[in-house]
Enzyme design. Sequence first.
Site, PDB file in Angstrom:
ATOM      1  N   LYS A  30      -0.374  -0.930   7.766  1.00 27.92           N
ATOM      2  CA  LYS A  30      -0.713  -0.148   6.578  1.00 27.92           C
ATOM      3  C   LYS A  30      -1.173  -1.038   5.435  1.00 27.92           C
ATOM      4  CE  LYS A  30       1.817   2.272   2.891  1.00 27.92           C
ATOM      5  NZ  LYS A  30       2.053   1.139   1.977  1.00 27.92           N
ATOM      6  N   ASN A  31      -0.395  -2.059   5.096  1.00 23.20           N
ATOM      7  CA  ASN A  31      -0.712  -2.874   3.930  1.00 23.20           C
ATOM      8  C   ASN A  31      -2.020  -3.634   4.110  1.00 23.20           C
ATOM      9  OD1 ASN A  31       1.612  -1.979   2.712  1.00 23.20           O
ATOM     10  ND2 ASN A  31       2.828  -3.785   3.238  1.00 23.20           N
ATOM     11  N   ASP A  73       6.051   4.724  -4.178  1.00 23.32           N
ATOM     12  CA  ASP A  73       7.479   4.774  -3.935  1.00 23.32           C
ATOM     13  C   ASP A  73       8.302   4.755  -5.217  1.00 23.32           C
ATOM     14  OD1 ASP A  73       7.075   4.633  -1.182  1.00 23.32           O
ATOM     15  OD2 ASP A  73       6.976   2.454  -1.234  1.00 23.32           O
TER      16      ASP A  73
END
Length: 435
Positions: free
Chosen positions: A22-23, A121
């Site tokens: 993802k990153n 987040d």
Amino acid sequence: MSSFVVEGGHRLSGSISPQGAKNEALEVISAALLTPGEVRIGNIPEILDVRNLISLLEGMGVKVVRHAKGDYSFTASHINEFYVSSAEFVEKCSRLRGSVMVVGPLLARFGLAYFPKPGGDKIGRRRVDTHIDGFMKLGADCSYDTSRCAYKLTSHGPLKGSYMLLDEASVTGTANIVMAAVLAEGVTTIYNAACEPYVQQLCRLLSAMGAKIEGIGSNLLKITGVKELHGATHTVLPDMIEVGSFIGMAAINRSELTITDVHFDELGIIPECFRRLGIRLEQRGDDIWIPEQESYIIESFIDGSIMTMADAPWPGLTPDLLSVLLVTAVQCRGSVLIHQKMFESRLFFVDKLIDMGAQIILCDPHRAVVIGHDHRMQLRGGRLTSPDIRAGIAMLLAAMSASGTSVIENIEQIDRGYENIDTRLNAIGARITRQ
């Protein structure tokens, strides 16, 4: 708001493959903004954060073609410069954590970018100083736009190469500054640069696009600016956070599992950290095999003191795996201190694990001591809410090992980082229903 209903207590078996990282995907997709040429990227995880970033690029005028699952090409030849400075665009960026990665490319190529406070987040304060300080050292002017609640970065002419010593080895900060520096005039030297595999992969893509970067894989990067970049192809690495999550999942459910195509050499210290919890794992080619065990014994340090696991800049332990290591330790034998240094709110989810029967002492916002059950007692099913991606997957692992049924709410947070996680886990024996 969707939820997972999890019937716990089922052992797993078979094999599972990790998704693309993802990153890394958020960084390399953003890098396509640096060139009018076509950048084709494979193994992109089709998760919420990535889909939102792709949608953001499409709104900017980037031509996006989906060739197959996870295989996309991006052509940023016609960017709407008026839109990227609009209040609507800035507001969209503020809702997406990954949008910070478009700031460096936009500033380098068009001389203007807005940097809103990042969303994502709920894990505490997330600094943007490293990004902005780096851009200013490259010659950008910075002011705060109160109407947009965002920092405005401008450059009159090309950015200028500079020496900089980063105040922290920020992964996103390093990536953003590198993307700005590749089109700057002269030489940029970045010391205390993050050297995570994500940053290394970004630098490899930029090099394939024509950038001149020395020191890839180290904390000292030297970038010689070029006038323009061209298209290239790139493949995203497997997600090492998912690999670690699956190792922990096998252990907490006392299951035999094979994790395939992990790029083992890119995992760094991650396998060793799970071995310290007593988990036997074996490299088989590019797969990891985890046998079923009746007991997992946490190691102590050589002097007999309690094992401590703390996050650190690469090649240290990534903070994204501490939540998984914590919940895995709940069913090991012995005690371990989990020290989350980077984010002050990431351990607050342990209250829910305590309600499920876990023996955890939350010492302060950064430290928790886990006293393992050694599988002599199951956790109890409960009603949980996912506050962030990593706590969400940790709660899912806890629910899978618990007796009875658990309900996990706000699973959009889990979907941000894990692609079709319920379907993939059900295929190896889990009982998860999406509602």
